[in-house]
Design a protein around this motif. Structure first.
Motif, PDB file in Angstrom:
ATOM      1  N   VAL A 109       0.860  -1.174   0.000  1.00  0.00           N
ATOM      2  CA  VAL A 109       0.000   0.000   0.000  1.00  0.00           C
ATOM      3  C   VAL A 109       0.901   1.230   0.000  1.00  0.00           C
ATOM      4  CG1 VAL A 109      -1.736   1.294   1.290  1.00  0.00           C
ATOM      5  CG2 VAL A 109      -1.856  -1.192   1.215  1.00  0.00           C
ATOM      6  N   PRO A 110       0.632   2.230  -0.834  1.00  0.00           N
ATOM      7  CA  PRO A 110       1.449   3.444  -0.838  1.00  0.00           C
ATOM      8  C   PRO A 110       1.561   4.056   0.550  1.00  0.00           C
ATOM      9  CG  PRO A 110      -0.049   3.446  -2.703  1.00  0.00           C
ATOM     10  CD  PRO A 110      -0.436   2.273  -1.844  1.00  0.00           C
ATOM     11  N   ARG A 111       2.725   4.605   0.834  1.00  0.00           N
ATOM     12  CA  ARG A 111       2.963   5.159   2.178  1.00  0.00           C
ATOM     13  C   ARG A 111       1.960   6.248   2.532  1.00  0.00           C
ATOM     14  NH1 ARG A 111       9.053   6.449   3.540  1.00  0.00           N
ATOM     15  NH2 ARG A 111       9.018   4.196   3.231  1.00  0.00           N
ATOM     16  N   ARG A 112       1.559   7.043   1.535  1.00  0.00           N
ATOM     17  CA  ARG A 112       0.608   8.120   1.820  1.00  0.00           C
ATOM     18  C   ARG A 112      -0.700   7.551   2.358  1.00  0.00           C
ATOM     19  NH1 ARG A 112      -3.690  10.461  -0.579  1.00  0.00           N
ATOM     20  NH2 ARG A 112      -3.617   8.941  -2.282  1.00  0.00           N
ATOM     21  N   VAL A 151     -10.531   9.419   2.043  1.00  0.00           N
ATOM     22  CA  VAL A 151     -10.920   8.678   3.252  1.00  0.00           C
ATOM     23  C   VAL A 151     -11.351   7.258   2.877  1.00  0.00           C
ATOM     24  CG1 VAL A 151     -12.570   8.581   5.157  1.00  0.00           C
ATOM     25  CG2 VAL A 151     -11.586  10.778   4.475  1.00  0.00           C
ATOM     26  N   ARG A 152     -12.113   7.139   1.800  1.00  0.00           N
ATOM     27  CA  ARG A 152     -12.562   5.821   1.350  1.00  0.00           C
ATOM     28  C   ARG A 152     -11.372   4.945   0.943  1.00  0.00           C
ATOM     29  NH1 ARG A 152     -16.485   7.634  -1.060  1.00  0.00           N
ATOM     30  NH2 ARG A 152     -15.486   8.109  -3.034  1.00  0.00           N
ATOM     31  N   ALA A 153     -10.413   5.535   0.235  1.00  0.00           N
ATOM     32  CA  ALA A 153      -9.229   4.776  -0.183  1.00  0.00           C
ATOM     33  C   ALA A 153      -8.377   4.376   1.017  1.00  0.00           C
ATOM     34  CB  ALA A 153      -8.406   5.610  -1.163  1.00  0.00           C
ATOM     35  N   ALA A 154      -8.267   5.278   2.012  1.00  0.00           N
ATOM     36  CA  ALA A 154      -7.473   4.963   3.202  1.00  0.00           C
ATOM     37  C   ALA A 154      -8.099   3.830   3.995  1.00  0.00           C
ATOM     38  CB  ALA A 154      -7.332   6.217   4.068  1.00  0.00           C
ATOM     39  N   ARG A 155      -9.419   3.846   4.118  1.00  0.00           N
ATOM     40  CA  ARG A 155     -10.090   2.757   4.842  1.00  0.00           C
ATOM     41  C   ARG A 155      -9.937   1.430   4.105  1.00  0.00           C
ATOM     42  NH1 ARG A 155     -15.826   5.096   7.276  1.00  0.00           N
ATOM     43  NH2 ARG A 155     -14.968   5.695   9.314  1.00  0.00           N
ATOM     44  N   THR A 156      -9.985   1.487   2.803  1.00  0.00           N
ATOM     45  CA  THR A 156      -9.790   0.263   2.018  1.00  0.00           C
ATOM     46  C   THR A 156      -8.374  -0.256   2.194  1.00  0.00           C
ATOM     47  OG1 THR A 156     -11.414   1.034   0.391  1.00  0.00           O
ATOM     48  CG2 THR A 156      -9.929  -0.726  -0.294  1.00  0.00           C
ATOM     49  N   SER A 157      -7.405   0.653   2.256  1.00  0.00           N
ATOM     50  CA  SER A 157      -6.007   0.233   2.383  1.00  0.00           C
ATOM     51  C   SER A 157      -5.739  -0.435   3.729  1.00  0.00           C
ATOM     52  CB  SER A 157      -5.086   1.445   2.216  1.00  0.00           C
ATOM     53  OG  SER A 157      -5.213   2.339   3.316  1.00  0.00           O
ATOM     54  N   LEU A 158      -6.485  -0.057   4.768  1.00  0.00           N
ATOM     55  CA  LEU A 158      -6.279  -0.673   6.076  1.00  0.00           C
ATOM     56  C   LEU A 158      -6.582  -2.164   6.047  1.00  0.00           C
ATOM     57  CD1 LEU A 158      -7.754   2.036   8.493  1.00  0.00           C
ATOM     58  CD2 LEU A 158      -5.347   1.444   8.154  1.00  0.00           C
ATOM     59  N   ALA A 159      -7.444  -2.578   5.118  1.00  0.00           N
ATOM     60  CA  ALA A 159      -7.756  -4.007   5.013  1.00  0.00           C
ATOM     61  C   ALA A 159      -6.568  -4.807   4.503  1.00  0.00           C
ATOM     62  CB  ALA A 159      -8.952  -4.213   4.087  1.00  0.00           C
ATOM     63  N   GLY A 160      -5.589  -4.132   3.914  1.00  0.00           N
ATOM     64  CA  GLY A 160      -4.411  -4.828   3.415  1.00  0.00           C
ATOM     65  C   GLY A 160      -3.325  -5.017   4.445  1.00  0.00           C
ATOM     66  N   TYR A 161      -3.573  -4.589   5.691  1.00  0.00           N
ATOM     67  CA  TYR A 161      -2.529  -4.733   6.709  1.00  0.00           C
ATOM     68  C   TYR A 161      -2.321  -6.191   7.079  1.00  0.00           C
ATOM     69  CZ  TYR A 161       0.109  -4.168  10.997  1.00  0.00           C
ATOM     70  OH  TYR A 161       1.077  -4.260  11.951  1.00  0.00           O
ATOM     71  N   SER A 162      -3.389  -6.912   7.240  1.00  0.00           N
ATOM     72  CA  SER A 162      -3.275  -8.327   7.605  1.00  0.00           C
ATOM     73  C   SER A 162      -4.237  -9.133   6.745  1.00  0.00           C
ATOM     74  CB  SER A 162      -3.602  -8.545   9.085  1.00  0.00           C
ATOM     75  OG  SER A 162      -4.932  -8.134   9.371  1.00  0.00           O
ATOM     76  N   SER A 163      -3.889 -10.381   6.510  1.00  0.00           N
ATOM     77  CA  SER A 163      -4.724 -11.240   5.673  1.00  0.00           C
ATOM     78  C   SER A 163      -4.861 -12.611   6.311  1.00  0.00           C
ATOM     79  CB  SER A 163      -4.120 -11.376   4.269  1.00  0.00           C
ATOM     80  OG  SER A 163      -2.824 -11.950   4.358  1.00  0.00           O
ATOM     81  N   GLU A 164      -5.917 -13.275   5.955  1.00  0.00           N
ATOM     82  CA  GLU A 164      -6.171 -14.620   6.449  1.00  0.00           C
ATOM     83  C   GLU A 164      -5.798 -15.637   5.376  1.00  0.00           C
ATOM     84  OE1 GLU A 164      -7.079 -15.775   9.269  1.00  0.00           O
ATOM     85  OE2 GLU A 164      -7.800 -14.041  10.395  1.00  0.00           O
ATOM     86  N   SER A 165      -5.260 -16.742   5.775  1.00  0.00           N
ATOM     87  CA  SER A 165      -4.934 -17.800   4.836  1.00  0.00           C
ATOM     88  C   SER A 165      -6.213 -18.470   4.342  1.00  0.00           C
ATOM     89  CB  SER A 165      -4.029 -18.846   5.493  1.00  0.00           C
ATOM     90  OG  SER A 165      -3.843 -19.960   4.643  1.00  0.00           O
ATOM     91  N   LEU A 166      -6.256 -18.746   3.052  1.00  0.00           N
ATOM     92  CA  LEU A 166      -7.416 -19.436   2.493  1.00  0.00           C
ATOM     93  C   LEU A 166      -7.502 -20.877   2.975  1.00  0.00           C
ATOM     94  CD1 LEU A 166      -7.332 -18.148  -1.194  1.00  0.00           C
ATOM     95  CD2 LEU A 166      -8.806 -17.365   0.666  1.00  0.00           C
TER      96      LEU A 166
END
Length: 368
Positions: A109-112, A151-166
């Motif tokens: 995710v871009p640093r910004r 704000v919408r893009a930032a909230r979406t990017s937070l979902a990329g912090y952690s992921s669950e294994s399939l």
């Protein structure tokens, strides 16, 4: 550097003594002083790293990152700028936060957006406490002074912090994995083989019938509109389309491709030469004119010009449903020979479809 050994140390005092001792030491002694000072300040790095435990990163990794920050602090420290301890805390914390920002995200995710995501989260918590309800995106955007799309893009990017294994099971009592609950069978996959087979079969269909199929099913033209383009009746178009579709359907369901039903009654172009009063010769053409028979047609037309030296030549195209580029070149060659021999040339019985082609090639003056 024994003054730096012990459980309770005043790192600011140790830093002053380290700076004075290193100023008069040689290269080898300076390196030893540096190593001893780093070793003495190592507990500070450990304490700061422990504050970031429990966030999904191993404690050993965090301690290594904190120690790197400590080494940077020692190498950059300037006694004239103030407290060593304050400088070390800021530097080590910055190194730990940079580690979380750059190395712990499951998706890049871009640093910004990473930084904005943290600001959005803090703003949402504060506004929730202020309004006693979750704030809207517009309220968060207004508070931070940014656009709602950010704000919408930032909230979406937070979902990329952690992921669950399939492959993670949904529960201990159930062997079903998360991946089993996602996705569905693509119905278009079953049609891939049929599409490939159909494309190959269409190449075996004569050019005229293939063009009719394209106009009907890709161009969405009605049978009447197709009939106008080819200069034939709607009933004939219906018959030709039905024949082509029946053949395609049969060929799709059999391992051996059946012969085209029109091959026996459509051997190619047929030339009928008749004479008219006044040294006029009439040539009637029947069938599709394409690259396979264009050369033969040109020879036949040349022979009609040479035999008997007619003064006028009429070429009747009413029986020609299709004329490709090779056939058009044959007609142009005949025009040049007729002009050289001063023989009048006219094309008659031309359908709207052929008329459009003939006019496009500059032969429109020969139409009657």
């Amino acid at each position: 550097m024994s003054a730096f050994v012990g459980e309770e140390l005043d790192l600011d005092l140790c830093a002053e003594e380290y700076t004075r001792a290193r100023a008069s030491a040689g290269p080898a002694a300076s390196d030893r002083l540096r190593e001893d000072f780093i070793r003495a300040a190592m507990p500070l790095a450990g304490r700061l790293a422990s504050r970031y435990c429990g966030r999904g990163e191993p404690a050993e990794d965090l301690e290594q990152v904190a120690r790197i920050g400590l080494v940077k602090t020692v190498d950059r420290y300037d006694a004239e700028r103030g407290s060593f301890t304050a400088f070390a805390v800021v530097t080590i914390r910055g190194e730990l936060r940079r580690h979380f920002r750059d190395h712990t995200w499951s998706v890049h995710v871009p640093r910004r957006l990473q930084d904005l995501g943290l600001e959005v989260k803090r703003a949402a918590d504060m506004l929730t406490a202020r309004f006693s309800r979750p704030p809207t995106q517009a309220e968060i955007a207004g508070y931070l002074g940014v656009d709602e799309s950010d704000v919408r893009a930032a909230r979406t990017s937070l979902a990329g912090y952690s992921s669950e294994s399939l492959n993670r099971r949904i529960s201990d009592a159930d062997d079903t994995e998360i991946g089993d609950l996602l996705g569905a069978l693509d119905p278009d996959l079953a049609a891939v083989e049929d599409r490939t087979t159909l494309e190959d079969l269409l190449l075996r269909v004569p050019r005229r019938d293939r063009r009719m199929l394209a106009l009907r099913f890709w161009g969405n033209l009605s049978q009447a509109e197709i009939a106008d383009q080819f200069g034939i009746s709607q009933m004939q178009v219906s018959r030709l389309l039905s024949r082509a579709l029946t053949w395609l359907r049969t060929a799709m369901l059999t391992d051996v491709v059946p012969p085209w039903p029109g091959e026996a009654d459509e051997p190619g172009v047929r030339v009928v030469v008749t004479s008219a009063p006044g040294r006029t010769r009439v040539i009637r053409l029947y069938g599709e004119i394409d690259r396979d028979n264009a050369s033969e047609l040109r020879v036949r037309l040349m022979g009609a010009l040479s035999t008997g030296r007619p003064s006028r030549l009429e070429v009747d195209l009413s029986g020609v449903p299709l004329l490709d580029a090779a056939g058009m070149r044959a007609l142009m060659a005949v025009r040049e020979i007729a002009a050289a021999r001063r023989v009048g040339l006219r094309y008659t019985g031309v359908s709207p479809y052929l008329e459009q082609l003939i006019r496009a090639t500059g032969l429109g003056v020969l139409l009657s």
